[in-house]
Design an enzyme around this catalytic site. Structure first.
Site, PDB file in Angstrom:
ATOM      1  N   PHE A   1     -15.719   2.829   6.520  1.00  0.00           N
ATOM      2  CA  PHE A   1     -14.374   3.282   6.161  1.00  0.00           C
ATOM      3  C   PHE A   1     -14.102   3.280   4.661  1.00  0.00           C
ATOM      4  O   PHE A   1     -12.996   3.587   4.222  1.00  0.00           O
ATOM      5  CB  PHE A   1     -13.318   2.430   6.883  1.00  0.00           C
ATOM      6  CG  PHE A   1     -13.401   0.946   6.599  1.00  0.00           C
ATOM      7  CD1 PHE A   1     -12.888   0.422   5.424  1.00  0.00           C
ATOM      8  CD2 PHE A   1     -13.984   0.076   7.515  1.00  0.00           C
ATOM      9  CE1 PHE A   1     -12.950  -0.936   5.154  1.00  0.00           C
ATOM     10  CE2 PHE A   1     -14.041  -1.288   7.256  1.00  0.00           C
ATOM     11  CZ  PHE A   1     -13.521  -1.787   6.067  1.00  0.00           C
TER      12      PHE A   1
ATOM     13  N   ARG B   1       2.380  -6.476   9.238  1.00  0.00           N
ATOM     14  CA  ARG B   1       1.592  -5.360   9.777  1.00  0.00           C
ATOM     15  C   ARG B   1       2.064  -4.947  11.167  1.00  0.00           C
ATOM     16  O   ARG B   1       2.098  -3.757  11.477  1.00  0.00           O
ATOM     17  CB  ARG B   1       0.106  -5.728   9.758  1.00  0.00           C
ATOM     18  CG  ARG B   1      -0.488  -5.632   8.345  1.00  0.00           C
ATOM     19  CD  ARG B   1      -1.852  -6.236   8.277  1.00  0.00           C
ATOM     20  NE  ARG B   1      -2.569  -5.883   7.039  1.00  0.00           N
ATOM     21  CZ  ARG B   1      -3.702  -6.444   6.668  1.00  0.00           C
ATOM     22  NH1 ARG B   1      -4.258  -7.388   7.417  1.00  0.00           N
ATOM     23  NH2 ARG B   1      -4.296  -6.073   5.554  1.00  0.00           N
TER      24      ARG B   1
ATOM     25  N   LYS C   1       0.828  -1.217   0.000  1.00  0.00           N
ATOM     26  CA  LYS C   1       0.000   0.000   0.000  1.00  0.00           C
ATOM     27  C   LYS C   1       0.862   1.266   0.000  1.00  0.00           C
ATOM     28  O   LYS C   1       2.087   1.202   0.202  1.00  0.00           O
ATOM     29  CB  LYS C   1      -0.941  -0.056   1.207  1.00  0.00           C
ATOM     30  CG  LYS C   1      -1.940  -1.224   1.123  1.00  0.00           C
ATOM     31  CD  LYS C   1      -2.962  -1.191   2.258  1.00  0.00           C
ATOM     32  CE  LYS C   1      -3.917  -2.377   2.165  1.00  0.00           C
ATOM     33  NZ  LYS C   1      -4.980  -2.332   3.202  1.00  0.00           N
TER      34      LYS C   1
ATOM     35  N   ASN D   1      -2.244   0.001   6.658  1.00  0.00           N
ATOM     36  CA  ASN D   1      -1.707  -1.229   7.250  1.00  0.00           C
ATOM     37  C   ASN D   1      -0.831  -2.025   6.280  1.00  0.00           C
ATOM     38  O   ASN D   1      -0.729  -3.235   6.362  1.00  0.00           O
ATOM     39  CB  ASN D   1      -2.840  -2.076   7.846  1.00  0.00           C
ATOM     40  CG  ASN D   1      -3.837  -2.528   6.811  1.00  0.00           C
ATOM     41  OD1 ASN D   1      -3.707  -2.192   5.633  1.00  0.00           O
ATOM     42  ND2 ASN D   1      -4.833  -3.289   7.229  1.00  0.00           N
TER      43      ASN D   1
ATOM     44  N   HIS E   1      -2.166  -5.669   1.378  1.00  0.00           N
ATOM     45  CA  HIS E   1      -3.435  -6.363   1.108  1.00  0.00           C
ATOM     46  C   HIS E   1      -3.105  -7.773   0.663  1.00  0.00           C
ATOM     47  O   HIS E   1      -2.146  -7.982  -0.085  1.00  0.00           O
ATOM     48  CB  HIS E   1      -4.212  -5.664  -0.015  1.00  0.00           C
ATOM     49  CG  HIS E   1      -5.338  -6.502  -0.562  1.00  0.00           C
ATOM     50  ND1 HIS E   1      -6.596  -6.482  -0.007  1.00  0.00           N
ATOM     51  CD2 HIS E   1      -5.381  -7.420  -1.575  1.00  0.00           C
ATOM     52  CE1 HIS E   1      -7.370  -7.349  -0.664  1.00  0.00           C
ATOM     53  NE2 HIS E   1      -6.660  -7.918  -1.619  1.00  0.00           N
TER      54      HIS E   1
ATOM     55  N   THR F   1      -5.661  -7.305  10.582  1.00  0.00           N
ATOM     56  CA  THR F   1      -5.973  -6.027   9.923  1.00  0.00           C
ATOM     57  C   THR F   1      -5.491  -4.847  10.762  1.00  0.00           C
ATOM     58  O   THR F   1      -4.891  -3.905  10.243  1.00  0.00           O
ATOM     59  CB  THR F   1      -7.497  -5.921   9.714  1.00  0.00           C
ATOM     60  OG1 THR F   1      -7.949  -7.101   9.052  1.00  0.00           O
ATOM     61  CG2 THR F   1      -7.860  -4.691   8.902  1.00  0.00           C
TER      62      THR F   1
HETATM   63  P1  GDP Z   1      -7.994  -7.177   5.437  1.00  0.00           P
HETATM   64  O1  GDP Z   1      -8.582  -8.340   4.676  1.00  0.00           O
HETATM   65  O2  GDP Z   1      -7.194  -7.609   6.631  1.00  0.00           O
HETATM   66  O3  GDP Z   1      -7.221  -6.219   4.560  1.00  0.00           O
HETATM   67  O4  GDP Z   1      -9.209  -6.357   6.082  1.00  0.00           O
HETATM   68  P2  GDP Z   1     -10.664  -5.927   5.514  1.00  0.00           P
HETATM   69  O5  GDP Z   1     -10.974  -6.657   4.237  1.00  0.00           O
HETATM   70  O6  GDP Z   1     -11.624  -6.036   6.639  1.00  0.00           O
HETATM   71  O7  GDP Z   1     -10.487  -4.383   5.198  1.00  0.00           O
HETATM   72  C1  GDP Z   1      -9.873  -3.927   4.015  1.00  0.00           C
HETATM   73  C2  GDP Z   1      -8.967  -2.765   4.349  1.00  0.00           C
HETATM   74  O8  GDP Z   1      -9.765  -1.675   4.825  1.00  0.00           O
HETATM   75  C3  GDP Z   1      -7.975  -3.008   5.484  1.00  0.00           C
HETATM   76  O9  GDP Z   1      -6.798  -3.683   5.070  1.00  0.00           O
HETATM   77  C4  GDP Z   1      -7.679  -1.602   5.950  1.00  0.00           C
HETATM   78  O10 GDP Z   1      -6.747  -0.938   5.073  1.00  0.00           O
HETATM   79  C5  GDP Z   1      -9.051  -0.932   5.799  1.00  0.00           C
HETATM   80  N1  GDP Z   1      -9.817  -0.959   7.059  1.00  0.00           N
HETATM   81  C6  GDP Z   1     -10.334  -2.060   7.684  1.00  0.00           C
HETATM   82  N2  GDP Z   1     -10.990  -1.712   8.814  1.00  0.00           N
HETATM   83  C7  GDP Z   1     -10.889  -0.348   8.896  1.00  0.00           C
HETATM   84  C8  GDP Z   1     -11.365   0.612   9.826  1.00  0.00           C
HETATM   85  O11 GDP Z   1     -12.039   0.297  10.811  1.00  0.00           O
HETATM   86  N3  GDP Z   1     -11.066   1.913   9.560  1.00  0.00           N
HETATM   87  C9  GDP Z   1     -10.332   2.305   8.466  1.00  0.00           C
HETATM   88  N4  GDP Z   1     -10.081   3.617   8.276  1.00  0.00           N
HETATM   89  N5  GDP Z   1      -9.885   1.422   7.560  1.00  0.00           N
HETATM   90  C10 GDP Z   1     -10.136   0.115   7.777  1.00  0.00           C
END
Ligand code: GDP
Length: 138
Positions: free
Chosen positions: A57, A102, A9, A112, A115, A91
């Site tokens: 988000f 991470r 990222k 973070n 992806h 995450t």
């Molecule tokens: P991942 O599969 O671990 O990447 O997590 P998710 O699919 O749930 O979320 C996708 C991406 O959205 C994450 O990698 C973060 O960059 C972002 N994200 C997830 N949760 C949050 C949150 O609560 N707040 C914000 N600002 N970004 C988030």
């Protein structure tokens, strides 16, 4: 053998950590079989993250993903999808295990660092979003 889609990222490219993250990947029995550095448009980020469009988000995430270049990659290895999820860590970096990407590099739950696809089915969809078969050299 399995493939997964990885994105380094904008927080990684901004801090010049592409090599440091790639070292973690390559030490984890994953091969980088395709890689390119690109600047996403907002439309591309919104399309890529469309599954999250109802989440609170979503707009912040898409805005963040276009703040600088990203490095998109295809990783290959045994159990690549789950292996890479383990190497990435949770995450929220505050919850990520010691030694994960991470935990060691992420700036926040949003910035973070990486992806990784969450299933083999989504990996195939996400890989074809960024790469043609010609660009993938296993
Ligand atoms: P991942 O599969 O671990 O990447 O997590 P998710 O699919 O749930 O979320 C996708 C991406 O959205 C994450 O990698 C973060 O960059 C972002 N994200 C997830 N949760 C949050 C949150 O609560 N707040 C914000 N600002 N970004 C988030």
């Amino acid at each position: 053998m399995q493939r997964t889609l990885s994105i380094l990222k904008p927080d990684v490219t901004r801090r010049n950590l592409t090599g440091a993250v790639n070292e973690r990947i390559e030490k984890s029995d994953l091969r980088i079989i395709a890689q390119k550095r690109i600047q996403l448009s907002l439309e591309q980020a919104q399309k890529f993250y469309a599954v999250h469009r109802e989440r609170a988000f979503f707009n912040d995430l898409c805005d963040f993903m276009v703040t600088g270049p990203v490095v998109v990659q295809v990783l290959e290895g045994n159990n690549a999808v789950d292996n890479y999820r383990t190497v990435m860590g949770a995450t929220n970096p505050a919850n990520a295990e010691e030694g994960t990407i991470r935990r060691d590099f992420a700036e926040s739950i949003e910035a973070n660092s990486v992806h990784g696809s969450d299933s083999a089915e989504n990996a195939a969809i996400e890989i074809s979003f960024f790469f043609s078969e010609m660009e993938i050299v296993g």
